[in-house]
Design a protein around this motif. Sequence first.
Motif, PDB file in Angstrom:
ATOM      1  N   PHE A  95       0.868  -1.174   0.000  1.00  0.00           N
ATOM      2  CA  PHE A  95       0.000   0.000   0.000  1.00  0.00           C
ATOM      3  C   PHE A  95       0.902   1.220   0.000  1.00  0.00           C
ATOM      4  N   VAL A  96       0.547   2.218  -0.789  1.00  0.00           N
ATOM      5  CA  VAL A  96       1.277   3.481  -0.814  1.00  0.00           C
ATOM      6  C   VAL A  96       0.265   4.601  -0.621  1.00  0.00           C
ATOM      7  N   ALA A  97       0.562   5.486   0.324  1.00  0.00           N
ATOM      8  CA  ALA A  97      -0.235   6.676   0.565  1.00  0.00           C
ATOM      9  C   ALA A  97       0.582   7.880   0.120  1.00  0.00           C
ATOM     10  N   ALA A  98      -0.001   8.697  -0.759  1.00  0.00           N
ATOM     11  CA  ALA A  98       0.672   9.868  -1.307  1.00  0.00           C
ATOM     12  C   ALA A  98      -0.333  11.009  -1.391  1.00  0.00           C
ATOM     13  N   PRO A  99       0.128  12.221  -1.701  1.00  0.00           N
ATOM     14  CA  PRO A  99      -0.794  13.353  -1.789  1.00  0.00           C
ATOM     15  C   PRO A  99      -1.937  13.144  -2.784  1.00  0.00           C
ATOM     16  N   GLU A 100      -1.699  12.374  -3.827  1.00  0.00           N
ATOM     17  CA  GLU A 100      -2.720  12.154  -4.856  1.00  0.00           C
ATOM     18  C   GLU A 100      -3.625  10.957  -4.578  1.00  0.00           C
ATOM     19  N   GLY A 101      -3.436  10.288  -3.447  1.00  0.00           N
ATOM     20  CA  GLY A 101      -4.302   9.178  -3.113  1.00  0.00           C
ATOM     21  C   GLY A 101      -3.575   7.990  -2.526  1.00  0.00           C
ATOM     22  N   VAL A 102      -4.307   6.890  -2.418  1.00  0.00           N
ATOM     23  CA  VAL A 102      -3.780   5.638  -1.869  1.00  0.00           C
ATOM     24  C   VAL A 102      -3.992   4.549  -2.914  1.00  0.00           C
ATOM     25  N   ARG A 103      -2.987   3.702  -3.096  1.00  0.00           N
ATOM     26  CA  ARG A 103      -3.115   2.583  -4.022  1.00  0.00           C
ATOM     27  C   ARG A 103      -2.508   1.332  -3.401  1.00  0.00           C
ATOM     28  N   LEU A 104      -3.121   0.201  -3.716  1.00  0.00           N
ATOM     29  CA  LEU A 104      -2.483  -1.085  -3.517  1.00  0.00           C
ATOM     30  C   LEU A 104      -1.730  -1.298  -4.823  1.00  0.00           C
ATOM     31  N   CYS A 105      -0.432  -1.224  -4.786  1.00  0.00           N
ATOM     32  CA  CYS A 105       0.393  -1.156  -5.998  1.00  0.00           C
ATOM     33  C   CYS A 105       0.754  -2.537  -6.527  1.00  0.00           C
ATOM     34  N   ARG A 106      -0.259  -3.201  -7.042  1.00  0.00           N
ATOM     35  CA  ARG A 106      -0.117  -4.481  -7.712  1.00  0.00           C
ATOM     36  C   ARG A 106      -0.774  -4.347  -9.071  1.00  0.00           C
ATOM     37  N   PRO A 107      -0.069  -4.139 -10.144  1.00  0.00           N
ATOM     38  CA  PRO A 107       1.385  -4.135 -10.268  1.00  0.00           C
ATOM     39  C   PRO A 107       2.006  -2.846  -9.726  1.00  0.00           C
ATOM     40  N   SER A 108       3.313  -2.879  -9.584  1.00  0.00           N
ATOM     41  CA  SER A 108       4.037  -1.769  -8.972  1.00  0.00           C
ATOM     42  C   SER A 108       3.842  -0.446  -9.701  1.00  0.00           C
ATOM     43  N   GLU A 109       3.585  -0.474 -11.010  1.00  0.00           N
ATOM     44  CA  GLU A 109       3.432   0.762 -11.775  1.00  0.00           C
ATOM     45  C   GLU A 109       2.225   1.585 -11.347  1.00  0.00           C
ATOM     46  N   LEU A 110       1.285   0.996 -10.610  1.00  0.00           N
ATOM     47  CA  LEU A 110       0.134   1.763 -10.130  1.00  0.00           C
ATOM     48  C   LEU A 110       0.563   2.934  -9.256  1.00  0.00           C
TER      49      LEU A 110
END
Length: 142
Positions: A95-110
Amino acid sequence: MSVTIYHNPACGTSRNTLALIRNAGIEPVVIEYLRDPPERATLAELIAKAGLTVREAIRQKDTPYLELGLDDPGVTDGQLLEAMLAHPILINRPFVAAPEGVRLCRPSELVLDILPAPQRGAFTKEDGEQVIDEQGRRIDHG
């Protein structure tokens, strides 16, 4: 420009995601969630902000998912969250939380969809797939 990754260093997808964040010139907050799992409210918020259901955010492969009976459709979201906190390996990653939102990065390019800065150069994933060209642009493999 704070970016946080819930990271498992043993996971290639998680390592690739972390490397893509750093390729944008960002040094994220790295939380190794297997050692330091998030609080229940934080986990629920990450899942919701990523636009997922709790069941979509649970990892089944190489986990005690079946042994714990979590495949039973009667298991509630609250019970799934409790299982994820008791057995953090059940939390899908990264999971990555950033200013533009949160994503489960599967695949990593998300992760590219939510980073506040562009890629600074070419990037090739651990498996040899080039995903960013020399100019920092995403390569479309489709």
